[in-house]
Design a protein around this motif. Structure first.
Motif, PDB file in Angstrom:
ATOM      1  N   ALA A 167       0.834  -1.204   0.000  1.00 13.59           N
ATOM      2  CA  ALA A 167       0.000   0.000   0.000  1.00 13.59           C
ATOM      3  C   ALA A 167       0.873   1.259   0.000  1.00 13.59           C
ATOM      4  O   ALA A 167       0.622   2.203  -0.764  1.00 13.59           O
ATOM      5  CB  ALA A 167      -0.930  -0.007   1.208  1.00 13.59           C
ATOM      6  N   VAL A 168       1.893   1.277   0.849  1.00 14.07           N
ATOM      7  CA  VAL A 168       2.794   2.433   0.910  1.00 14.07           C
ATOM      8  C   VAL A 168       3.521   2.600  -0.423  1.00 14.07           C
ATOM      9  O   VAL A 168       3.669   3.718  -0.935  1.00 14.07           O
ATOM     10  CB  VAL A 168       3.806   2.272   2.051  1.00 14.07           C
ATOM     11  CG1 VAL A 168       4.855   3.383   2.009  1.00 14.07           C
ATOM     12  CG2 VAL A 168       3.088   2.278   3.393  1.00 14.07           C
ATOM     13  N   ALA A 169       3.970   1.493  -1.005  1.00 10.39           N
ATOM     14  CA  ALA A 169       4.676   1.555  -2.291  1.00 10.39           C
ATOM     15  C   ALA A 169       3.777   2.088  -3.394  1.00 10.39           C
ATOM     16  O   ALA A 169       4.227   2.840  -4.263  1.00 10.39           O
ATOM     17  CB  ALA A 169       5.192   0.166  -2.660  1.00 10.39           C
ATOM     18  N   ALA A 170       2.497   1.729  -3.361  1.00  7.55           N
ATOM     19  CA  ALA A 170       1.567   2.217  -4.381  1.00  7.55           C
ATOM     20  C   ALA A 170       1.385   3.722  -4.269  1.00  7.55           C
ATOM     21  O   ALA A 170       1.354   4.433  -5.273  1.00  7.55           O
ATOM     22  CB  ALA A 170       0.220   1.502  -4.241  1.00  7.55           C
ATOM     23  N   VAL A 171       1.274   4.231  -3.035  1.00  6.92           N
ATOM     24  CA  VAL A 171       1.082   5.672  -2.834  1.00  6.92           C
ATOM     25  C   VAL A 171       2.350   6.435  -3.208  1.00  6.92           C
ATOM     26  O   VAL A 171       2.289   7.512  -3.804  1.00  6.92           O
ATOM     27  CB  VAL A 171       0.689   5.953  -1.370  1.00  6.92           C
ATOM     28  CG1 VAL A 171       0.658   7.449  -1.091  1.00  6.92           C
ATOM     29  CG2 VAL A 171      -0.674   5.337  -1.063  1.00  6.92           C
ATOM     30  N   ARG A 172       3.498   5.888  -2.872  1.00  2.03           N
ATOM     31  CA  ARG A 172       4.773   6.565  -3.142  1.00  2.03           C
ATOM     32  C   ARG A 172       5.326   6.250  -4.527  1.00  2.03           C
ATOM     33  O   ARG A 172       6.329   6.811  -4.946  1.00  2.03           O
ATOM     34  CB  ARG A 172       5.823   6.135  -2.114  1.00  2.03           C
ATOM     35  CG  ARG A 172       5.536   6.548  -0.690  1.00  2.03           C
ATOM     36  CD  ARG A 172       6.689   6.161   0.222  1.00  2.03           C
ATOM     37  NE  ARG A 172       7.912   6.865  -0.138  1.00  2.03           N
ATOM     38  CZ  ARG A 172       8.998   6.290  -0.629  1.00  2.03           C
ATOM     39  NH1 ARG A 172       9.038   5.007  -0.844  1.00  2.03           N
ATOM     40  NH2 ARG A 172      10.057   7.005  -0.905  1.00  2.03           N
ATOM     41  N   ARG A 173       4.687   5.307  -5.234  1.00  4.07           N
ATOM     42  CA  ARG A 173       5.204   4.836  -6.523  1.00  4.07           C
ATOM     43  C   ARG A 173       6.638   4.343  -6.372  1.00  4.07           C
ATOM     44  O   ARG A 173       7.531   4.684  -7.154  1.00  4.07           O
ATOM     45  CB  ARG A 173       5.117   5.946  -7.577  1.00  4.07           C
ATOM     46  CG  ARG A 173       3.688   6.427  -7.823  1.00  4.07           C
ATOM     47  CD  ARG A 173       3.632   7.529  -8.846  1.00  4.07           C
ATOM     48  NE  ARG A 173       2.265   8.022  -9.005  1.00  4.07           N
ATOM     49  CZ  ARG A 173       1.913   9.007  -9.811  1.00  4.07           C
ATOM     50  NH1 ARG A 173       2.855   9.633 -10.531  1.00  4.07           N
ATOM     51  NH2 ARG A 173       0.653   9.401  -9.903  1.00  4.07           N
ATOM     52  N   ASP A 174       6.827   3.537  -5.353  1.00  4.82           N
ATOM     53  CA  ASP A 174       8.144   3.006  -4.996  1.00  4.82           C
ATOM     54  C   ASP A 174       8.262   1.581  -5.527  1.00  4.82           C
ATOM     55  O   ASP A 174       7.805   0.625  -4.891  1.00  4.82           O
ATOM     56  CB  ASP A 174       8.301   3.046  -3.471  1.00  4.82           C
ATOM     57  CG  ASP A 174       9.715   2.698  -3.023  1.00  4.82           C
ATOM     58  OD1 ASP A 174      10.403   1.953  -3.741  1.00  4.82           O
ATOM     59  OD2 ASP A 174      10.129   3.162  -1.945  1.00  4.82           O
ATOM     60  N   GLY A 175       8.875   1.434  -6.701  1.00  5.01           N
ATOM     61  CA  GLY A 175       9.005   0.123  -7.323  1.00  5.01           C
ATOM     62  C   GLY A 175       9.806  -0.871  -6.501  1.00  5.01           C
ATOM     63  O   GLY A 175       9.369  -2.007  -6.311  1.00  5.01           O
ATOM     64  N   PRO A 176      10.981  -0.484  -5.993  1.00  6.13           N
ATOM     65  CA  PRO A 176      11.767  -1.439  -5.200  1.00  6.13           C
ATOM     66  C   PRO A 176      11.028  -1.947  -3.966  1.00  6.13           C
ATOM     67  O   PRO A 176      11.094  -3.129  -3.641  1.00  6.13           O
ATOM     68  CB  PRO A 176      13.006  -0.626  -4.815  1.00  6.13           C
ATOM     69  CG  PRO A 176      13.149   0.371  -5.903  1.00  6.13           C
ATOM     70  CD  PRO A 176      11.752   0.735  -6.291  1.00  6.13           C
ATOM     71  N   LEU A 177      10.322  -1.057  -3.264  1.00  5.17           N
ATOM     72  CA  LEU A 177       9.570  -1.478  -2.083  1.00  5.17           C
ATOM     73  C   LEU A 177       8.449  -2.424  -2.476  1.00  5.17           C
ATOM     74  O   LEU A 177       8.203  -3.436  -1.795  1.00  5.17           O
ATOM     75  CB  LEU A 177       8.997  -0.258  -1.361  1.00  5.17           C
ATOM     76  CG  LEU A 177       8.167  -0.540  -0.100  1.00  5.17           C
ATOM     77  CD1 LEU A 177       9.004  -1.265   0.945  1.00  5.17           C
ATOM     78  CD2 LEU A 177       7.600   0.760   0.476  1.00  5.17           C
ATOM     79  N   ALA A 178       7.761  -2.139  -3.582  1.00  9.26           N
ATOM     80  CA  ALA A 178       6.681  -3.016  -4.053  1.00  9.26           C
ATOM     81  C   ALA A 178       7.223  -4.388  -4.420  1.00  9.26           C
ATOM     82  O   ALA A 178       6.621  -5.413  -4.080  1.00  9.26           O
ATOM     83  CB  ALA A 178       5.979  -2.381  -5.246  1.00  9.26           C
ATOM     84  N   ARG A 179       8.362  -4.410  -5.110  1.00  8.84           N
ATOM     85  CA  ARG A 179       8.946  -5.701  -5.487  1.00  8.84           C
ATOM     86  C   ARG A 179       9.360  -6.505  -4.261  1.00  8.84           C
ATOM     87  O   ARG A 179       9.137  -7.721  -4.190  1.00  8.84           O
ATOM     88  CB  ARG A 179      10.153  -5.485  -6.406  1.00  8.84           C
ATOM     89  CG  ARG A 179       9.793  -5.131  -7.824  1.00  8.84           C
ATOM     90  CD  ARG A 179      10.999  -5.227  -8.734  1.00  8.84           C
ATOM     91  NE  ARG A 179      12.019  -4.240  -8.373  1.00  8.84           N
ATOM     92  CZ  ARG A 179      12.054  -2.997  -8.839  1.00  8.84           C
ATOM     93  NH1 ARG A 179      11.118  -2.579  -9.671  1.00  8.84           N
ATOM     94  NH2 ARG A 179      13.018  -2.166  -8.477  1.00  8.84           N
ATOM     95  N   SER A 180       9.958  -5.831  -3.293  1.00  9.87           N
ATOM     96  CA  SER A 180      10.388  -6.522  -2.077  1.00  9.87           C
ATOM     97  C   SER A 180       9.198  -7.136  -1.348  1.00  9.87           C
ATOM     98  O   SER A 180       9.247  -8.288  -0.909  1.00  9.87           O
ATOM     99  CB  SER A 180      11.120  -5.536  -1.165  1.00  9.87           C
ATOM    100  OG  SER A 180      11.509  -6.140   0.043  1.00  9.87           O
TER     101      SER A 180
END
Length: 321
Positions: free
Chosen positions: A161-174
């Motif tokens: 959820a945080v990665a989606a809001v921040r558009r953080d690809g590495p966090l989403a992948r992890s």
């Protein structure tokens, strides 16, 4: 209140004065201390202050703009008890309530650590799935509750959820890797355990028919998504607030994820394909619902912060030690 510590290296002349200026201009900052020459690596001064939680994000944004994170370092700690009239006045001077304030650096630190695939995560998820399978097979809600308590999957779900809001690809992948690998290990292990139990005649003959107490685990009904959304909201709010209610929230969130995965493993082992498919659908629906709810909460929080005239500046994910 939060304790803020900023390392100001000697190689940056005037940095410590600018840091003190930021704290002096912030009504939510008190107990400011300058420790001359206290830093060893890199050598320099250390500035400490107690900051009302509602003001922490603004102060961190200002310090990052000064380059403190790159040139020195910023450390944030939560203070459980502060006995000080000055601290009380500082908290009263900042709009809002501390429990509702979002400290993005803190949130990123929590979710970033939870998003990593680890042996502990896999072991706890596997045990939770095994307990969930046993609870469903024996029609034991108490055992299912045990699986709910142990389920560690909300960490990666919150990170998504945080990665989606921040558009953080590495966090989403992890986070996605942690969830995918965790369930890819936990479910087959549970299936093997179920096969072994069936081989020694430990699985009751009515294991998949006497399910009156645990039907919610695999039956995808009209309230399945509602429960997932409510669970996601509750979990994200508790995570933002940093309250010590993690166990109860974990119970609420795991109710529709881990038990469904455990039951799917048992159903596959016993060749009950309709129930296996229903359980997996329940798992997918609720995982998606929890993530979507988490995103909605974070978006609302960001929108509320912007309406108060505070510029949004999402930090980079902090490195953990």
């Amino acid at each position: 209140m939060n304790r803020l510590r900023v390392l100001c290296p000697d190689t940056e002349p005037g940095l410590v004065d600018r840091v003190l200026g930021v704290l002096d201009a912030e009504p939510g900052a008190v107990h400011v201390v300058r420790l001359r020459g206290a830093a060893v690596d890199p050598p320099g001064d250390v500035v400490e202050a107690d900051v009302a939680r509602e003001a922490v994000d603004d102060v961190l944004d200002a310090l990052r703009d000064l380059g403190c994170a790159e040139r020195g370092g910023i450390v944030l700690e939560t203070l459980d008890t502060v006995v000080s009239d000055a601290a009380d006045r500082a908290e009263a001077a900042v709009p809002g309530e501390g429990v509702d304030a979002v400290v993005w650096a803190e949130l990123l630190g929590r979710t970033g650590q939870s998003a990593r695939l680890s042996v502990t995560f896999v072991v706890m998820l596997t045990i939770a799935c095994l307990l969930g399978a046993i609870g469903v097979v024996t029609n034991s809600p108490v055992t299912v509750v045990g699986a709910m308590v142990l389920g560690p999957e909300f960490g990666p779900l919150a990170a998504l959820a945080v990665a989606a809001v921040r558009r953080d690809g590495p966090l989403a992948r992890s986070a996605a890797i942690a969830l995918a690998a965790g369930f890819a290990i936990a479910v087959p292990v549970t299936a093997l355990a179920a096969a072994g139990a069936e081989a020694v005649d430990l699985v009751p003959e009515d294991a998949l028919t006497n399910l009156s107490g645990v039907e919610f685990v695999y039956q995808v009904g009209p309230f399945s998504l509602v429960v997932a959304l409510l669970a996601g909201v509750a979990g994200m709010v508790a995570l933002i607030a940093g309250e010590g209610s993690g166990v109860l929230v974990g119970v609420f969130i795991s109710v529709t994820t881990v038990p469904a995965a455990g039951f799917a493993a048992v159903a596959v082992t016993l060749a009950d394909w309709p129930r296996a498919a229903s359980s997996l659908l329940q798992l997918v629906v609720n995982v998606a619902g929890i993530v979507v709810a988490g995103v909605i909460v974070l978006v609302v929080v960001r929108a509320s912060r912007r309406r108060r005239g505070v510029p949004e500046s999402l930090p980079t994910r902090p490195r953990s030690g």
